[in-house]
Write a protein that holds these residues in place. Sequence first.
Motif, PDB file in Angstrom:
ATOM      1  N   GLY A 143       1.020  -1.156   0.048  1.00  0.00           N
ATOM      2  CA  GLY A 143      -0.080   0.008   0.023  1.00  0.00           C
ATOM      3  C   GLY A 143       0.952   1.027   0.007  1.00  0.00           C
ATOM      4  O   GLY A 143       1.946   1.441   0.919  1.00  0.00           O
ATOM      5  N   THR A 146      -1.229   7.716  -0.948  1.00  0.00           N
ATOM      6  CA  THR A 146      -1.665   8.812  -2.046  1.00  0.00           C
ATOM      7  C   THR A 146      -2.105   9.919  -1.772  1.00  0.00           C
ATOM      8  O   THR A 146      -2.039  11.068  -2.289  1.00  0.00           O
ATOM      9  CB  THR A 146      -2.832   7.983  -2.970  1.00  0.00           C
ATOM     10  OG1 THR A 146      -3.988   7.771  -2.230  1.00  0.00           O
ATOM     11  CG2 THR A 146      -2.358   6.648  -3.775  1.00  0.00           C
ATOM     12  N   LYS A 147      -2.869  10.114  -0.450  1.00  0.00           N
ATOM     13  CA  LYS A 147      -3.391  11.516   0.148  1.00  0.00           C
ATOM     14  C   LYS A 147      -3.439  11.341   1.390  1.00  0.00           C
ATOM     15  O   LYS A 147      -3.941  10.435   2.205  1.00  0.00           O
ATOM     16  CB  LYS A 147      -4.827  11.595  -0.584  1.00  0.00           C
ATOM     17  CG  LYS A 147      -5.691  12.863  -0.069  1.00  0.00           C
ATOM     18  CD  LYS A 147      -6.846  12.830  -0.777  1.00  0.00           C
ATOM     19  CE  LYS A 147      -7.690  14.044  -0.150  1.00  0.00           C
ATOM     20  NZ  LYS A 147      -8.994  14.068  -0.507  1.00  0.00           N
ATOM     21  N   ALA A 154      -5.253   8.230   2.641  1.00  0.00           N
ATOM     22  CA  ALA A 154      -5.755   7.240   1.637  1.00  0.00           C
ATOM     23  C   ALA A 154      -4.436   6.496   1.148  1.00  0.00           C
ATOM     24  O   ALA A 154      -3.500   7.059   0.918  1.00  0.00           O
ATOM     25  CB  ALA A 154      -6.442   8.072   0.448  1.00  0.00           C
ATOM     26  N   LEU A 155      -4.844   5.072   0.805  1.00  0.00           N
ATOM     27  CA  LEU A 155      -3.838   4.411   0.251  1.00  0.00           C
ATOM     28  C   LEU A 155      -4.376   3.519  -1.017  1.00  0.00           C
ATOM     29  O   LEU A 155      -5.561   3.337  -1.146  1.00  0.00           O
ATOM     30  CB  LEU A 155      -3.266   3.270   1.443  1.00  0.00           C
ATOM     31  CG  LEU A 155      -2.777   3.775   2.601  1.00  0.00           C
ATOM     32  CD1 LEU A 155      -3.764   3.609   3.776  1.00  0.00           C
ATOM     33  CD2 LEU A 155      -1.589   2.798   3.001  1.00  0.00           C
ATOM     34  N   LYS A 156      -3.454   3.341  -1.676  1.00  0.00           N
ATOM     35  CA  LYS A 156      -3.552   2.332  -2.932  1.00  0.00           C
ATOM     36  C   LYS A 156      -2.862   1.163  -2.914  1.00  0.00           C
ATOM     37  O   LYS A 156      -1.595   1.041  -2.702  1.00  0.00           O
ATOM     38  CB  LYS A 156      -3.363   3.118  -4.218  1.00  0.00           C
ATOM     39  CG  LYS A 156      -3.445   2.320  -5.514  1.00  0.00           C
ATOM     40  CD  LYS A 156      -3.238   3.182  -6.889  1.00  0.00           C
ATOM     41  CE  LYS A 156      -1.618   3.553  -7.030  1.00  0.00           C
ATOM     42  NZ  LYS A 156      -1.135   4.377  -8.105  1.00  0.00           N
ATOM     43  N   GLU A 157      -3.464   0.124  -2.558  1.00  0.00           N
ATOM     44  CA  GLU A 157      -2.915  -1.352  -2.544  1.00  0.00           C
ATOM     45  C   GLU A 157      -2.684  -1.966  -3.727  1.00  0.00           C
ATOM     46  O   GLU A 157      -3.860  -2.146  -4.405  1.00  0.00           O
ATOM     47  CB  GLU A 157      -3.489  -2.287  -1.254  1.00  0.00           C
ATOM     48  CG  GLU A 157      -3.547  -1.507   0.094  1.00  0.00           C
ATOM     49  CD  GLU A 157      -4.310  -2.205   1.168  1.00  0.00           C
ATOM     50  OE1 GLU A 157      -3.585  -2.566   2.086  1.00  0.00           O
ATOM     51  OE2 GLU A 157      -5.407  -2.326   1.004  1.00  0.00           O
ATOM     52  N   GLU A 168      -5.528  -3.430  -8.165  1.00  0.00           N
ATOM     53  CA  GLU A 168      -5.543  -2.283  -7.202  1.00  0.00           C
ATOM     54  C   GLU A 168      -6.755  -2.064  -6.441  1.00  0.00           C
ATOM     55  O   GLU A 168      -7.892  -2.332  -6.904  1.00  0.00           O
ATOM     56  CB  GLU A 168      -5.079  -0.843  -8.099  1.00  0.00           C
ATOM     57  CG  GLU A 168      -3.923  -0.945  -8.527  1.00  0.00           C
ATOM     58  CD  GLU A 168      -3.510   0.668  -8.983  1.00  0.00           C
ATOM     59  OE1 GLU A 168      -2.415   0.919  -9.532  1.00  0.00           O
ATOM     60  OE2 GLU A 168      -4.587   1.400  -9.341  1.00  0.00           O
ATOM     61  N   ARG A 169      -6.573  -1.703  -5.153  1.00  0.00           N
ATOM     62  CA  ARG A 169      -7.756  -1.341  -4.481  1.00  0.00           C
ATOM     63  C   ARG A 169      -7.390  -0.312  -3.408  1.00  0.00           C
ATOM     64  O   ARG A 169      -6.332  -0.018  -3.227  1.00  0.00           O
ATOM     65  CB  ARG A 169      -8.241  -2.627  -3.725  1.00  0.00           C
ATOM     66  CG  ARG A 169      -7.441  -2.969  -2.369  1.00  0.00           C
ATOM     67  CD  ARG A 169      -8.043  -3.735  -1.607  1.00  0.00           C
ATOM     68  NE  ARG A 169      -7.142  -4.505  -0.662  1.00  0.00           N
ATOM     69  CZ  ARG A 169      -7.209  -5.410   0.359  1.00  0.00           C
ATOM     70  NH1 ARG A 169      -8.241  -6.257   0.026  1.00  0.00           N
ATOM     71  NH2 ARG A 169      -6.280  -5.648   1.165  1.00  0.00           N
ATOM     72  N   THR A 170      -8.541   0.589  -3.225  1.00  0.00           N
ATOM     73  CA  THR A 170      -8.005   1.576  -2.176  1.00  0.00           C
ATOM     74  C   THR A 170      -8.516   1.428  -0.815  1.00  0.00           C
ATOM     75  O   THR A 170      -9.503   0.667  -0.520  1.00  0.00           O
ATOM     76  CB  THR A 170      -9.048   2.921  -2.812  1.00  0.00           C
ATOM     77  OG1 THR A 170     -10.272   2.461  -2.864  1.00  0.00           O
ATOM     78  CG2 THR A 170      -8.483   3.456  -4.120  1.00  0.00           C
ATOM     79  N   SER A 171      -7.809   2.043   0.028  1.00  0.00           N
ATOM     80  CA  SER A 171      -8.131   1.875   1.627  1.00  0.00           C
ATOM     81  C   SER A 171      -7.842   2.968   1.932  1.00  0.00           C
ATOM     82  O   SER A 171      -7.046   4.040   1.769  1.00  0.00           O
ATOM     83  CB  SER A 171      -7.261   0.613   2.084  1.00  0.00           C
ATOM     84  OG  SER A 171      -7.312  -0.590   1.568  1.00  0.00           O
ATOM     85  N   THR A 172      -8.566   3.284   3.479  1.00  0.00           N
ATOM     86  CA  THR A 172      -8.253   4.410   4.037  1.00  0.00           C
ATOM     87  C   THR A 172      -8.037   4.260   5.538  1.00  0.00           C
ATOM     88  O   THR A 172      -8.600   3.148   5.992  1.00  0.00           O
ATOM     89  CB  THR A 172      -9.577   5.395   3.790  1.00  0.00           C
ATOM     90  OG1 THR A 172     -10.551   4.779   4.555  1.00  0.00           O
ATOM     91  CG2 THR A 172      -9.629   5.901   2.577  1.00  0.00           C
TER      92      THR A 172
END
Length: 180
Positions: A143, A146-147, A154-157, A168-172
Motif C-alpha cells: 500500500g 496517495t493522500k 488514503a492508500l492504493k494497495e 489495485e484497491r483503495t483503503s483508508t
Amino acid sequence: MKLDIAWRVIVLGSAAGWLVGCSSGDQDELKNWMAEVRRTTQPVVQPIPEPKKFEPFVYEQKGALEPFSVAKLDAALQKLAARSSSGLRPDMDRRREPLEAFPLDTIQMVGTMQRDNQRVALLRVDKSVYQAKVGNYAGQNFGVITKISETEVALKEIVQDAAGEWVERTSTLQLQETKR
C-alpha cells in the motif's frame, strides 16, 4: 473401675489369641493353594511379529527440478508473472519501509502535522508512532499513501485476486479519537 479395666484386658487378650490361632492355619492353606496355582498355570506369551522389511525409495527424477529448491519457486513466480495480463504488479526489488511490517488493520491514524509545507500523517502501531507522507508505503499489501487529509490517510494497495492477477484497491485509515 478396676473391674472394668480388668474386663477389657481379658476380652482383648482372648480376641488376640483367637486371631493368632485362626490366621496361622489359614495362611498355611493359602500358601498351599498359591503354590498349586503357580505349578498348574502356564503363562500366555504372544509371539512378537516379524519386523516389516524396509524397502528404500530411489529418487529417479535427477533431471527434474527438486521439489524444495529456490529454482522451482523462481520458475513458479516467472510463470505467474507471465500469466498476468494487466501488467500491474508490485516492485519486489525495492527496500521495505517500517510500516510495511504491520497489517493495515493494526495501524491507527492519530494525527497530522505540517513539515516543510507538506502534510505528514502520524500513524501508531502498538506503542510506537511513525511519520508518513505521500509516497510512503504502509501495510502488508504494497500500500502506497496517495493522500493525507486532516481526518484520513488514503492508500492504493496492490493485491492478488482469486485468479492470481494483481489488482489495485483503495483503503483508508480514519483519524482515531483519543480517550481522555
